[in-house]
Design a protein around this motif. Structure first.
Motif, PDB file in Angstrom:
ATOM      1  N   MET A   1      -5.407 -61.982 -37.184  1.00  0.00           N
ATOM      2  CA  MET A   1      -5.182 -61.936 -38.629  1.00  0.00           C
ATOM      3  C   MET A   1      -6.439 -62.395 -39.352  1.00  0.00           C
ATOM      4  SD  MET A   1      -1.419 -63.447 -39.249  1.00  0.00           S
ATOM      5  CE  MET A   1      -1.294 -62.637 -40.820  1.00  0.00           C
ATOM      6  N   GLU A  17      -5.964 -65.436 -34.088  1.00  0.00           N
ATOM      7  CA  GLU A  17      -4.593 -65.277 -33.605  1.00  0.00           C
ATOM      8  C   GLU A  17      -3.729 -66.228 -34.411  1.00  0.00           C
ATOM      9  OE1 GLU A  17      -2.987 -64.903 -29.462  1.00  0.00           O
ATOM     10  OE2 GLU A  17      -4.917 -65.797 -29.027  1.00  0.00           O
ATOM     11  N   PRO A  18      -2.496 -65.836 -34.766  1.00  0.00           N
ATOM     12  CA  PRO A  18      -1.653 -66.754 -35.522  1.00  0.00           C
ATOM     13  C   PRO A  18      -1.457 -68.105 -34.822  1.00  0.00           C
ATOM     14  CG  PRO A  18      -0.683 -64.565 -35.537  1.00  0.00           C
ATOM     15  CD  PRO A  18      -1.875 -64.500 -34.629  1.00  0.00           C
ATOM     16  N   ARG A  19      -1.470 -68.100 -33.486  1.00  0.00           N
ATOM     17  CA  ARG A  19      -1.215 -69.363 -32.795  1.00  0.00           C
ATOM     18  C   ARG A  19      -2.450 -70.259 -32.716  1.00  0.00           C
ATOM     19  NH1 ARG A  19      -1.139 -68.028 -26.287  1.00  0.00           N
ATOM     20  NH2 ARG A  19      -2.598 -66.290 -26.368  1.00  0.00           N
ATOM     21  N   LEU A  62      -1.959 -74.991 -37.883  1.00  0.00           N
ATOM     22  CA  LEU A  62      -2.352 -73.632 -37.508  1.00  0.00           C
ATOM     23  C   LEU A  62      -3.508 -73.227 -38.406  1.00  0.00           C
ATOM     24  CD1 LEU A  62       1.125 -71.855 -37.237  1.00  0.00           C
ATOM     25  CD2 LEU A  62      -0.261 -72.792 -35.372  1.00  0.00           C
ATOM     26  N   ILE A  64      -4.306 -70.432 -39.516  1.00  0.00           N
ATOM     27  CA  ILE A  64      -3.902 -69.465 -40.536  1.00  0.00           C
ATOM     28  C   ILE A  64      -3.256 -70.168 -41.737  1.00  0.00           C
ATOM     29  CG2 ILE A  64      -1.624 -68.960 -39.526  1.00  0.00           C
ATOM     30  CD1 ILE A  64      -4.047 -66.344 -40.838  1.00  0.00           C
ATOM     31  N   GLU A  65      -2.669 -71.321 -41.501  1.00  0.00           N
ATOM     32  CA  GLU A  65      -2.050 -72.078 -42.593  1.00  0.00           C
ATOM     33  C   GLU A  65      -3.101 -72.665 -43.541  1.00  0.00           C
ATOM     34  OE1 GLU A  65       1.608 -73.592 -43.286  1.00  0.00           O
ATOM     35  OE2 GLU A  65       1.453 -71.431 -43.067  1.00  0.00           O
ATOM     36  N   GLU A  67      -5.504 -70.945 -44.716  1.00  0.00           N
ATOM     37  CA  GLU A  67      -6.007 -69.817 -45.526  1.00  0.00           C
ATOM     38  C   GLU A  67      -6.213 -70.256 -46.986  1.00  0.00           C
ATOM     39  OE1 GLU A  67      -6.580 -66.480 -45.025  1.00  0.00           O
ATOM     40  OE2 GLU A  67      -6.723 -66.009 -47.155  1.00  0.00           O
TER      41      GLU A  67
ATOM     42  N   PHE B   6       2.797 -65.423 -31.414  1.00  0.00           N
ATOM     43  CA  PHE B   6       3.859 -65.040 -32.360  1.00  0.00           C
ATOM     44  C   PHE B   6       3.236 -64.291 -33.529  1.00  0.00           C
ATOM     45  CE2 PHE B   6       2.687 -69.549 -33.014  1.00  0.00           C
ATOM     46  CZ  PHE B   6       2.100 -69.464 -34.264  1.00  0.00           C
ATOM     47  N   TYR B   8       2.905 -63.733 -37.661  1.00  0.00           N
ATOM     48  CA  TYR B   8       2.855 -64.699 -38.755  1.00  0.00           C
ATOM     49  C   TYR B   8       2.847 -63.959 -40.083  1.00  0.00           C
ATOM     50  CZ  TYR B   8       0.768 -68.184 -41.931  1.00  0.00           C
ATOM     51  OH  TYR B   8       0.508 -69.032 -42.967  1.00  0.00           O
TER      52      TYR B   8
END
Ligand SMILES: Cc1cc2nc3c(=O)[nH]c(=O)nc-3n(C[C@H](O)[C@H](O)[C@H](O)COP(=O)(O)OP(=O)(O)OC[C@H]3O[C@@H](n4cnc5c(N)ncnc54)[C@H](O)[C@@H]3O)c2cc1C
Ligand code: FES
Lengths: 955, 279
Positions: A1, A17-19, A62, A64-65, A67, B6, B8
């Motif tokens: 992402m 990766e989201p993880r 994470l 991505i969080e 962002e 996963f 998201y």
């Protein structure tokens, strides 16, 4: 992402990766490796960054969080080349040792100061609860944060240090520190090589089991997997060697094909695992994530076997047996001192006190785990290992000669910045040669960095000794005899030097600071299904001093005498040196009573009953505990260590090179890992050569440096053995410079003096004078040399001390136990140590803080716990293995006396781990004193509120 | 140790959220760090993670008539700063017990209910004692659930796939409250904590709410103790008598770390007494 964030003012965009965790994104994608990984579970704080100004452990978020956030890492603190006030203050206040936890701590403090411009000590300690320090302690950190706060308030400007006139006894700022506070220093996990692969290693879930089968097929098919290694792929790799073989008794080790030394475990277990850290397979893949993903897919069938975890049980008939070569699981059984004479003296004594003590198993739990990066160049057959070890030269020797059978001269070992050791990185682990082997097999560099849970299973642990003690003497307090029968639990295999600790280091040290006419120590060194052990800060002497200091306390109570007085009566007197302690040590120098007296006075001992009465008003039971100690340091005389069983010399070495430019480069055999030798050794050289310290570079951490072999840093030996060779090497080049000047000036040698960095002909000081730089230049030209003199200005110095040195002192802890909750609070702590001559007082203070921190932590909370059914290590993170946090530690009051050691020309004594041994006994003595009215005689460590409650309410 | 992969999404409208969280295997992320702990431990293994970070209306602390309304993504750091907290000493003291600034900055009130764990135990206990309720919504309807019924037998949450914990509602206090805990050597890791709220009429206890946390997986109300406190004054003797009822509570202590029950029971009494006597 897609992820877009601003880091240190700069936009970053990346595909994640989201993880993926924020910490991995920062380190792997943004290449900002100043943010470290310690626990990966939110406990240690070394990964702290600011997210929109808020202190955040980046392993708990994470990526991505984040962002759209504005992130500040340690790399973003300095502005236009100017350090942030916190960075400056940490450096100036000697709050940085190995520096691994420094970036996270500083980042956390940035938010504190943004909210609270004038925090108190208590505010800071409260704030730093989530930022652990393992070896450095918290006091200098607190001082630094206060200093930075003051600067930010505009109150003080930090003062630049004026160049000192003398170097020894001063505290210049430590070297190689700037890169630690800016995040630029590269630790093993921060390193990478082009085309590098990543390894993950499979451990056993069973402490004892037969291996029925290993199926790697599913794992092999996973994305990115390059190869999976098991025992089948490493059959040419020899087992680990054992290099501590006591010549005075029988040892039961394992076979080794070299025929020179005995063996220990192999890189992979084949038929059977004997502890949970036994390695079964390794995955090598393109990324670390892929390696660990594939590791989960390896299937191993086990047949569980009964586990044995207790050393006393393990020697009984019928206990599960670990090795055919070791009947009843006994590796070594021996006696120090005269057992029969001691027993007779005990039988004839007026008073005998017996006590069983369990000195619990500790985990070194350095915040930095272990890691290895290895590379092989087939064109030159050159092998290179980068690893965070305390012992690079022994790694080179042992791996080349005993494990892989490759030429010594084709193996180079390099140590990057190393984040704490506590002793566990002074060992050779099977993973290290394995990573090199895999790199060679695959023709690509391979890197392996452990996880916290992996570390808890494969990395040496320590202590773990059961002691049955008898102390005997007269009713008026004179001790006549001390005996100890001990069982040391060294785990499943005899790792390289493990036998050394339960033997000499404890056995010859049990009489502590006292003259005890009869003493003996009978020891069983026992195999169990626990993780193998190795020395740990305080090593051996910690177990010995705990034993004697608890025993003397028990004895004093039994005869109803003041325990300080009983100590004084029995202490070695200042006119008794050199003093043979009857077990093999010759104490070099000291004034033990003086330090006891200073400590008692500083602690307000005379007012103890008043303090107790006041505390009781507040529903608290106050207790005071003393820990007096002598700790053998400065390993050591090579012949003596050989006699103990160490298959190695223990001399010190230094190579000095004075370049034609006058620059001085000294390669030391020491291996600094936070003790500041880069600074202290340069101080010694600057003092001896009478030149500015800036001219001197200290080199280490690379076996390709011009020193053929170095003995490394352990056992508080660096300064008093390796440091002495720095002085000696300087003296050797001064001597050559004077001889050369005598020739040039045509004067007799005794008329050439060396002063202020110059050779001077005394009769004509204006004309007959040359700087060291001029001498070096002329000598490297070599145009005109006296008969027999070789060109150049360089020397290699060795120092093999005739005796060890023996730092000593007394520590006092004052605790309050809450009568209701039974919680323990340390309210005061006083240390009065004597380390002989001190080169850099602030460095010494830092080391002392680290030692006390560990001792407090052992006394109150640390213990490695195992599943009794499976032998699994249960304490595999910092939730379950609780190490001292800032808020537990009171202000530590440190005092020093100076009694030079006659064992070396500098008069110095060891510092690095010697002031740890008195700490735990002082704290436990204090707790037992607080509980004396309840008839409590002893509580085994860790002394938890629950154990206190049981002790006082079950009686 | 590895986190399973996963999907998201971080939608910017609640409608989208509702759509996504209906899928089996999807899990809401309310900006709480304990979520990551649980992923790492394998306790959560979502197929999809739906983050609420882009829904600003879920991050709020407002007074609505007599109720304090806290949005699910409100962080503890924001909550601590809110002056409304002054009316709820138990909650303020519970938040203060957490200590670690990272945990305060990166924990949310919704996280307490979604992920639980030791850290959130303090806050959950305070909320239970303050009779807080949850506003739970899905695409079509909403319901108010007291926390005490949110947790069902065996720790199962009363929350269906597709539902979202949107707000925590705390009613106006009717009496005084407090929170006491014993953490392991001040390390932040709690051994046990108790939250107490008492209403008094003419000096006698007319309503008592007592919650235990820390040493159990999910905080529980100590109903036997609450009953025993009723009708008596807050005196040392009466409180001690009431605490005898602790033995009658059905408690399942958490086994990690291995602290013995007898000591835990002793400690709970000590903390309860301290907490009650303050009120
Ligand atoms: C001495 C001791 C006592 C314990 N007592 C209990 C207990 O009574 N009940 C119980 O359920 N578990 C207890 N534990 C276990 C431990 O607290 C939990 O296993 C752990 O906190 C669970 O974390 P989590 O992943 O559920 O997430 P959380 O509890 O939400 O915590 C997430 C992370 O933050 C860290 N953390 C939690 N609280 C703090 C804090 N105040 N300051 C700094 N960091 C923090 C945690 O270590 C964890 O890594 C105890 C552990 C120890 C060592
Ligand atoms: S807290 Fe993140 S690595 Fe330890």
């Amino acid at each position: 992402m897609d992820l877009k964030v601003k880091i240190n003012g700069k936009e970053y965009a990346s595909d994640v990766e989201p993880r993926a965790l924020l910490v991995d994104f920062l380190r792997d994608s943004a290449h900002l490796t100043g943010t470290k990984v310690g626990c990966n579970s939110g406990n240690c704080g070394v990964c702290t960054v600011l997210v929109n100004g808020k202190a955040t452990k980046s392993c708990q978020l994470l990526a991505i969080e984040a962002e759209g956030s504005d992130i500040t890492t340690i790399e973003g603190l300095a502005q236009n080349g100017e350090l942030h006030p916190l960075q400056k203050a940490f450096w100036e206040n000697h709050a940085v040792q190995n520096g691994f936890s420094t970036p996270g701590t500083i980042m956390s403090a940035v938010e504190l100061l943004s909210q609270n411009p004038a925090p108190s000590d208590a505010d800071i300690k409260q704030w730093l609860q989530g930022n652990l320090s393992r070896e450095t302690g918290y006091q200098q950190v607190v001082e630094s944060i206060k200093a930075a706060a003051a600067e930010l308030r505009g109150e003080t400007s930090t003062n630049e240090q004026a160049p000192p006139t003398s170097y020894i006894g001063q505290s210049p700022k430590t070297r190689k520190t700037k890169e630690l506070i800016t995040g630029d220093a590269q630790f093993i996990a921060d390193m990478s090589l082009p085309n590098m692969l990543h390894a993950a290693i499979l451990q056993s879930p069973h402490g004892h089991a037969n291996i029925l089968s290993i199926d790697t097929s599913e794992a092999e098919a996973m994305p990115g997997v390059v190869r999976i290694f098991t025992w089948k792929d490493t059959q040419q790799v020899m087992p680990m060697p054992v290099i501590w073989i006591p010549p005075f008794t029988e040892s039961h080790f394992l076979p080794h094909p070299s025929g020179i030394v005995p063996g220990s475990h192999s890189v992979f277990a084949k038929d059977r695992v004997r502890f949970v850290g036994d390695q079964l397979a390794a995955v090598v893949a393109e990324t670390r994530q892929q390696a660990y993903d594939a590791l989960d897919k390896i299937k191993v069938e086990y047949e569980a076997l009964p586990v044995i975890l207790d050393a006393e049980e393990a020697v009984k008939d019928g206990a599960p047996q670990l090795h055919e070569t070791a009947p009843n699981n006994i590796m070594i059984h021996t006696v120090f001192g005269d057992k029969d004479a001691t027993q007779t003296a005990i039988d004839e004594s007026e008073v005998v006190v017996e006590q069983r003590i369990y000195n619990q198993r500790l985990m070194h739990n350095t915040l930095e785990v272990r890691g290895v990066l290895a590379q092989h160049d087939p064109a030159t057959n050159q092998h290179t290992i980068w690893t965070n070890t305390q012992i690079p030269y022994p790694h080179r020797l042992l791996i080349s000669l005993y494990v892989l059978g490759i030429p010594y001269n084709k193996l180079r070992v390099i140590v990057p910045y190393i984040g704490e050791s506590n002793g566990c990185k002074g060992n050779l682990y099977p993973d290290t040669p394995l990573v090199l082997w895999m790199a060679r097999e695959l023709g690509r560099p391979v890197k392996w960095v452990d996880t916290r849970a992996g570390f808890s299973r494969n990395t040496a642990q320590s202590r773990d000794q059961i002691q049955h003690i008898k102390i005997a003497g007269t009713k008026d307090g004179k001790i006549s005899a001390l005996s100890c029968k001990a069982y040391s639990n060294v785990g499943a295999y005899p790792v390289i030097n493990a036998p050394g600790q339960p033997l000499a280091l404890i056995g010859r040290s049990i009489t502590g600071a006292y003259a005890i006419p009869h003493a003996s120590y009978e020891i069983n060194v026992v195999y169990t299904n626990k993780v193998p052990t190795a020395p740990m800060r305080g090593s051996g002497r910690a177990e010995a001093i705990f034993l004697i200091e608890r025993a003397i306390e028990r004895f004093a109570r039994e005869i109803g005498k003041d325990s300080a007085e009983v100590r004084r009566i029995n202490m070695v007197k200042s006119d008794q040196f050199p003093f043979e302690n009857g077990l093999g040590w010759t104490y070099d120098s000291g004034n033990y009573e003086q330090n006891l007296d200073i400590a008692l006075e500083k602690a307000g001992y005379a007012n103890l009953s008043q303090m107790k009465a006041d505390a009781l008003q507040r529903n608290k039971l106050l207790g005071l505990g003393i820990g007096s100690y002598v700790a053998v340091a400065g390993v050591g005389n090579s012949a003596k260590m050989g006699g103990e069983g160490l298959m190695s010399g223990t001399w010190g070495s230094a190579y000095i090179h004075i370049a034609p430019s006058g620059e001085v480069a000294i390669t030391t055999g020491a291996q600094p890992h936070g003790q500041g030798q880069d600074t202290t050794f340069a101080q010694i050289a600057a003092q001896e050569l009478q030149i500015p310290m800036d001219y001197v570079t200290i080199q280490h951490s690379d076996t390709d440096l011009p020193l053929y072999y170095g003995q490394a840093s352990y056992g508080s030996r660096s300064l008093s053995v390796e440091g002495v060779t720095v002085q000696k090497a300087c003296q050797m080049v001064i001597q050559k410079a004077r001889e050369y000047a005598a020739y040039l000036f045509k004067m007799p040698l005794d008329l050439i003096e060396y002063k202020e960095g110059k050779v001077i002909g005394i009769p004509a000081p204006e004309q007959a004078v040359m700087t060291l730089q001029q001498v070096a230049l002329m000598l490297w030209f070599g145009w005109d040399l006296p008969e027999g003199m070789s060109p150049g200005l360089e020397a290699t110095a060795y120092f093999d001390p005739k005796n060890f040195n023996f730092p000593f002192g007394t520590h006092i802890a004052i605790v309050e136990v809450d009568k209701d909750t039974c919680a323990v609070e340390l309210v005061n702590y006083i240390a009065v140590d004597d380390f002989g001559v001190v080169i850099n007082p602030e460095v010494v203070r830092s080391q002392t803080h680290g030692n006390i921190l560990l001792g407090i932590s052992q006394a109150l909370s640390e213990e490695a716990r195992y599943s009794p059914e499976t032998g699994q290590v249960l304490t595999d993170d910092f939730d379950t293995y609780s190490i001292a946090r800032s808020s537990w530690i009171p202000h530590l009051e440190l005092h020093r006396t100076v009694t030079p050691s006659p064992s070396n020309p500098l008069g110095v004594k060891g510092v690095g781990d010697v002031s740890n041994p008195p700490v735990a006994p002082a704290v436990v003595n204090a707790i037992c004193d607080a509980l004396a009215d309840y008839g409590v005689k002893h509580i085994d460590m860790p002394v938890t509120p629950e154990k206190i409650w049981q002790a006082i309410y079950s009686t | 140790m590895t986190i399973n992969p996963f999907e998201y999404a971080a939608p910017s409208t609640l409608d989208e959220v509702f759509k996504l969280i209906q899928q089996n295997g999807s899990q809401v992320l309310v900006g709480d760090q304990a979520f990551v702990s649980q992923l790492k431990k394998g306790l959560l293994s979502p197929k999809a993670v739906i983050s609420l970070k882009n829904i600003p209306e879920l991050d709020k602390v407002v007074q609505e008539q007599n109720t304090l309304v806290i949005g699910t993504t409100t962080t503890y750091a924001d909550l601590i700063k809110n002056p409304a907290l002054g009316a709820y000493p138990a909650l303020g003291q519970a938040l203060a017990a957490i200590g670690d600034p990272h945990a305060i900055n990166n924990s949310t009130i919704g996280g307490a209910f979604y992920y639980g764990g030791a850290l959130h135990g303090h806050v959950l206990a305070a909320l239970m004692t303050l009779d807080a309720e949850l506003l739970i919504v899905d695409a079509t309807q909403e319901r108010i659930t007291p926390i005490t019924t949110f947790y069902q037998e065996g720790g199962v949450k009363n929350l269906a796939q597709g539902e979202l914990i949107r707000e925590v509602h705390i009613p106006a206090p009717t009496g005084a409250s407090s929170y006491e805990n014993m953490s392991f050597l001040g390390g932040g890791r709690t051994i046990c904590g108790v939250a107490v709220a008492l209403d008094k009429t003419d000096g006698l206890v007319s309503h008592a709410r007592v919650t235990l946390s820390g040493c159990i997986a999910i905080p529980v109300r100590l109903e036997e103790v609450e009953k025993a406190l009723l009708g008596a004054p807050v005196s040392s003797n009466d409180v001690e008598n009431a605490l005898e009822k602790l033995e009658a509570e059905a408690l399942t202590f958490q086994n990690e770390p291995a602290v013995h029950e007898a000591y835990l029971l002793h400690l709970i009494k000590v903390l309860l007494k301290k907490s009650i006597m303050k009120l």
